[in-house]
Design a protein around this motif. Structure first.
Motif, PDB file in Angstrom:
ATOM      1  N   LEU A 160       0.671  -1.352   0.019  1.00  0.00           N
ATOM      2  CA  LEU A 160      -0.179  -0.038  -0.056  1.00  0.00           C
ATOM      3  C   LEU A 160       0.809   1.242  -0.051  1.00  0.00           C
ATOM      4  O   LEU A 160       0.514   2.242  -0.603  1.00  0.00           O
ATOM      5  CB  LEU A 160      -0.925   0.014   1.209  1.00  0.00           C
ATOM      6  N   LEU A 161       2.096   1.369   0.633  1.00  0.00           N
ATOM      7  CA  LEU A 161       3.105   2.638   0.812  1.00  0.00           C
ATOM      8  C   LEU A 161       3.637   2.712  -0.539  1.00  0.00           C
ATOM      9  O   LEU A 161       3.709   3.774  -1.072  1.00  0.00           O
ATOM     10  CB  LEU A 161       3.882   2.021   1.852  1.00  0.00           C
ATOM     11  N   LEU A 162       3.782   1.458  -1.091  1.00  0.00           N
ATOM     12  CA  LEU A 162       4.438   1.624  -2.472  1.00  0.00           C
ATOM     13  C   LEU A 162       3.534   2.312  -3.520  1.00  0.00           C
ATOM     14  O   LEU A 162       4.080   2.915  -4.354  1.00  0.00           O
ATOM     15  CB  LEU A 162       4.978   0.099  -2.921  1.00  0.00           C
ATOM     16  N   PHE A 163       2.209   1.857  -3.480  1.00  0.00           N
ATOM     17  CA  PHE A 163       1.230   2.624  -4.477  1.00  0.00           C
ATOM     18  C   PHE A 163       1.089   3.932  -3.780  1.00  0.00           C
ATOM     19  O   PHE A 163       0.138   4.649  -4.460  1.00  0.00           O
ATOM     20  CB  PHE A 163       0.170   1.679  -4.569  1.00  0.00           C
ATOM     21  N   SER A 164       1.615   4.371  -2.814  1.00  0.00           N
ATOM     22  CA  SER A 164       1.340   5.809  -2.339  1.00  0.00           C
ATOM     23  C   SER A 164       2.426   6.536  -2.025  1.00  0.00           C
ATOM     24  O   SER A 164       2.782   7.374  -1.170  1.00  0.00           O
ATOM     25  CB  SER A 164       0.703   5.604  -0.921  1.00  0.00           C
ATOM     26  N   ILE A 165       3.442   6.228  -2.923  1.00  0.00           N
ATOM     27  CA  ILE A 165       4.967   7.157  -2.820  1.00  0.00           C
ATOM     28  C   ILE A 165       4.985   8.175  -2.983  1.00  0.00           C
ATOM     29  O   ILE A 165       5.522   8.918  -2.130  1.00  0.00           O
ATOM     30  CB  ILE A 165       6.015   6.379  -4.087  1.00  0.00           C
ATOM     31  N   THR A 166       4.153   9.031  -3.735  1.00  0.00           N
ATOM     32  CA  THR A 166       3.968  10.670  -3.599  1.00  0.00           C
ATOM     33  C   THR A 166       3.554  10.902  -2.504  1.00  0.00           C
ATOM     34  O   THR A 166       4.191  11.990  -1.821  1.00  0.00           O
ATOM     35  CB  THR A 166       2.994  11.057  -4.706  1.00  0.00           C
ATOM     36  N   TRP A 167       2.739  10.426  -1.728  1.00  0.00           N
ATOM     37  CA  TRP A 167       2.144  10.845  -0.609  1.00  0.00           C
ATOM     38  C   TRP A 167       3.075  10.572   0.489  1.00  0.00           C
ATOM     39  O   TRP A 167       3.317  11.412   1.448  1.00  0.00           O
ATOM     40  CB  TRP A 167       0.800   9.906  -0.221  1.00  0.00           C
ATOM     41  N   LEU A 168       3.986   9.232   0.376  1.00  0.00           N
ATOM     42  CA  LEU A 168       4.928   8.917   1.461  1.00  0.00           C
ATOM     43  C   LEU A 168       6.144   9.810   1.413  1.00  0.00           C
ATOM     44  O   LEU A 168       6.661  10.326   2.473  1.00  0.00           O
ATOM     45  CB  LEU A 168       5.391   7.543   1.131  1.00  0.00           C
ATOM     46  N   ILE A 169       6.318  10.211  -0.006  1.00  0.00           N
ATOM     47  CA  ILE A 169       7.527  11.260   0.094  1.00  0.00           C
ATOM     48  C   ILE A 169       7.213  12.811   0.651  1.00  0.00           C
ATOM     49  O   ILE A 169       7.885  13.426   1.283  1.00  0.00           O
ATOM     50  CB  ILE A 169       8.050  11.263  -1.517  1.00  0.00           C
ATOM     51  N   GLY A 170       5.667  12.670   0.558  1.00  0.00           N
ATOM     52  CA  GLY A 170       5.571  14.029   0.823  1.00  0.00           C
ATOM     53  C   GLY A 170       5.695  14.175   2.475  1.00  0.00           C
ATOM     54  O   GLY A 170       5.706  15.151   3.194  1.00  0.00           O
ATOM     55  N   LEU A 171       5.654  13.094   3.325  1.00  0.00           N
ATOM     56  CA  LEU A 171       6.001  12.869   4.585  1.00  0.00           C
ATOM     57  C   LEU A 171       7.137  13.317   5.376  1.00  0.00           C
ATOM     58  O   LEU A 171       7.366  13.440   6.275  1.00  0.00           O
ATOM     59  CB  LEU A 171       5.524  11.537   5.110  1.00  0.00           C
ATOM     60  N   THR A 172       8.157  13.432   4.012  1.00  0.00           N
ATOM     61  CA  THR A 172       9.571  13.848   4.531  1.00  0.00           C
ATOM     62  C   THR A 172       9.501  15.446   4.740  1.00  0.00           C
ATOM     63  O   THR A 172      10.578  15.792   4.921  1.00  0.00           O
ATOM     64  CB  THR A 172      10.351  13.314   3.459  1.00  0.00           C
ATOM     65  N   GLN A 173       8.518  16.057   4.204  1.00  0.00           N
ATOM     66  CA  GLN A 173       8.684  17.455   4.226  1.00  0.00           C
ATOM     67  C   GLN A 173       8.477  17.904   5.595  1.00  0.00           C
ATOM     68  O   GLN A 173       7.494  17.641   6.282  1.00  0.00           O
ATOM     69  CB  GLN A 173       7.674  18.171   3.457  1.00  0.00           C
ATOM     70  N   PRO A 174       9.203  18.961   6.084  1.00  0.00           N
ATOM     71  CA  PRO A 174       9.136  19.742   7.523  1.00  0.00           C
ATOM     72  C   PRO A 174       7.750  20.115   7.707  1.00  0.00           C
ATOM     73  O   PRO A 174       7.202  20.800   7.104  1.00  0.00           O
ATOM     74  CB  PRO A 174      10.210  20.806   7.701  1.00  0.00           C
ATOM     75  N   VAL A 175       7.199  19.687   9.025  1.00  0.00           N
ATOM     76  CA  VAL A 175       5.767  20.305   9.411  1.00  0.00           C
ATOM     77  C   VAL A 175       6.043  21.316  10.664  1.00  0.00           C
ATOM     78  O   VAL A 175       5.388  22.163  10.950  1.00  0.00           O
ATOM     79  CB  VAL A 175       4.822  19.220   9.723  1.00  0.00           C
ATOM     80  N   PHE A 176       7.237  21.350  11.350  1.00  0.00           N
ATOM     81  CA  PHE A 176       7.412  22.217  12.421  1.00  0.00           C
ATOM     82  C   PHE A 176       8.942  22.072  12.900  1.00  0.00           C
ATOM     83  O   PHE A 176       9.513  21.106  12.368  1.00  0.00           O
ATOM     84  CB  PHE A 176       6.752  22.120  13.608  1.00  0.00           C
ATOM     85  N   THR A 177       9.319  22.951  13.432  1.00  0.00           N
ATOM     86  CA  THR A 177      10.873  23.221  13.705  1.00  0.00           C
ATOM     87  C   THR A 177      10.815  23.171  15.168  1.00  0.00           C
ATOM     88  O   THR A 177       9.961  23.924  15.973  1.00  0.00           O
ATOM     89  CB  THR A 177      11.576  24.417  13.236  1.00  0.00           C
ATOM     90  N   LEU A 178      11.844  22.342  15.842  1.00  0.00           N
ATOM     91  CA  LEU A 178      11.856  22.505  17.538  1.00  0.00           C
ATOM     92  C   LEU A 178      13.537  22.360  17.717  1.00  0.00           C
ATOM     93  O   LEU A 178      14.278  21.407  17.263  1.00  0.00           O
ATOM     94  CB  LEU A 178      10.996  21.333  17.994  1.00  0.00           C
ATOM     95  N   PHE A 179      13.809  23.312  18.473  1.00  0.00           N
ATOM     96  CA  PHE A 179      15.362  23.322  19.080  1.00  0.00           C
ATOM     97  C   PHE A 179      16.351  23.469  17.740  1.00  0.00           C
ATOM     98  O   PHE A 179      17.340  22.739  17.639  1.00  0.00           O
ATOM     99  CB  PHE A 179      15.922  22.194  19.867  1.00  0.00           C
ATOM    100  N   GLY A 180      15.921  23.937  16.600  1.00  0.00           N
ATOM    101  CA  GLY A 180      16.494  24.133  15.287  1.00  0.00           C
ATOM    102  C   GLY A 180      16.791  22.859  14.465  1.00  0.00           C
ATOM    103  O   GLY A 180      17.318  22.530  13.384  1.00  0.00           O
ATOM    104  N   ILE A 181      15.766  21.891  14.824  1.00  0.00           N
ATOM    105  CA  ILE A 181      15.546  20.583  14.117  1.00  0.00           C
ATOM    106  C   ILE A 181      14.366  20.651  13.450  1.00  0.00           C
ATOM    107  O   ILE A 181      13.380  21.057  13.753  1.00  0.00           O
ATOM    108  CB  ILE A 181      15.697  19.404  15.005  1.00  0.00           C
ATOM    109  N   ASP A 182      14.238  20.321  12.035  1.00  0.00           N
ATOM    110  CA  ASP A 182      12.949  20.375  11.307  1.00  0.00           C
ATOM    111  C   ASP A 182      12.368  18.816  11.510  1.00  0.00           C
ATOM    112  O   ASP A 182      13.086  17.988  11.007  1.00  0.00           O
ATOM    113  CB  ASP A 182      13.135  20.715   9.908  1.00  0.00           C
ATOM    114  N   PHE A 183      11.283  18.798  11.883  1.00  0.00           N
ATOM    115  CA  PHE A 183      10.608  17.711  12.151  1.00  0.00           C
ATOM    116  C   PHE A 183       9.271  17.479  10.870  1.00  0.00           C
ATOM    117  O   PHE A 183       8.689  18.313  10.758  1.00  0.00           O
ATOM    118  CB  PHE A 183       9.857  17.426  13.403  1.00  0.00           C
TER     119      PHE A 183
END
Length: 241
Positions: A60-83
């Protein structure tokens, strides 16, 4: 089908399959330990069911690679680290794995009432829920690693399917071996703590080479195998005496 006529395709497929098997070792150890606490007639269903769910999640994750790769985009920063969501999922999974493994070790070392130990996690549903949680975490790690090796989804699906089938074949042997020797079980749980720590570090954007951890575990396992053989030899000599 033309890509299967190329040598590079087969090299990539073999490399990917081997990598998936290696990355699946921690998954199968966790499943074996959780399934080992169930009644004997339910252990096989838990092992096969757990690995089957792992296969479904990965595909299922393989067929959702675009969505999966999107999960690697930063959503917030804490102590100088992008999460990113990937970081959060890996860190949360690592913490769960550490806590679960520490509790299991505590139970093995401190719990003396056999009935308490057996009934602590006899629920088949509870066991499957634990397996599903770790399947999701390990699937993210596995697929994101696979994406870095090839862009062919077909190869990834074949590699994942073959690796899961191989793990299904050897799941019982691994489970029986781990559950037969208490010291091996403690070693396996310690290995899972290391994997959990590694997942937390990955979530904090610190890359930990997996090769070091797997080599350390392999070396420890070899030493433990020698210890088991030595103890058996001592017992045989004592009987003969």
């Amino acid at each position: 089908m033309e890509m299967f006529l190329q040598v590079d395709t087969w090299v990539a497929l073999l490399t990917l399959t081997f990598m998936e098997i290696v990355l699946g070792i921690d998954n199968i150890i966790f499943i074996s330990i959780v399934a080992g606490k169930l009644p004997e007639d339910q252990q096989k269903k838990a092992r096969i069911g757990g690995l089957a769910l792992a296969l479904i999640f990965r595909i299922l994750l393989l067929f959702s690679i675009t969505w999966l790769i999107g999960l690697t985009q930063p959503v917030f920063t804490l102590f100088g680290i992008d999460f990113s969501w990937r970081d959060i999922i890996l860190a949360a999974g690592g913490i769960f794995l550490i806590v679960k493994s520490v509790l299991e070790i505590h139970e093995k070392v401190e719990v003396h009432d056999i009935h308490k130990e057996v009934t602590a996690a006899k629920s088949f549903t509870f066991a499957i829920l634990q397996i599903v949680m770790l399947d999701v975490i390990f699937s993210f790690d596995s697929i994101l690693t696979a994406v870095g090796l090839t862009e062919e989804i077909t190869l990834m699906i074949i590699a994942v399917t073959v690796s899961i089938i191989i793990m299904m074949i050897f799941a019982r042997a691994v489970g029986d071996f781990v559950n037969k020797y208490p010291t091996v079980q403690i070693l396996a749980l310690s290995f899972l703590i290391l994997i959990g720590f590694m997942l937390v570090m990955e979530g904090l954007e610190y890359h930990v080479p997996k090769g070091y951890i797997y080599f350390a575990v392999f070396f420890s396992l070899v030493i433990e195998m020698l210890n088991i053989r030595f103890r058996k030899k001592q017992q045989t000599q004592q009987k003969e005496a």
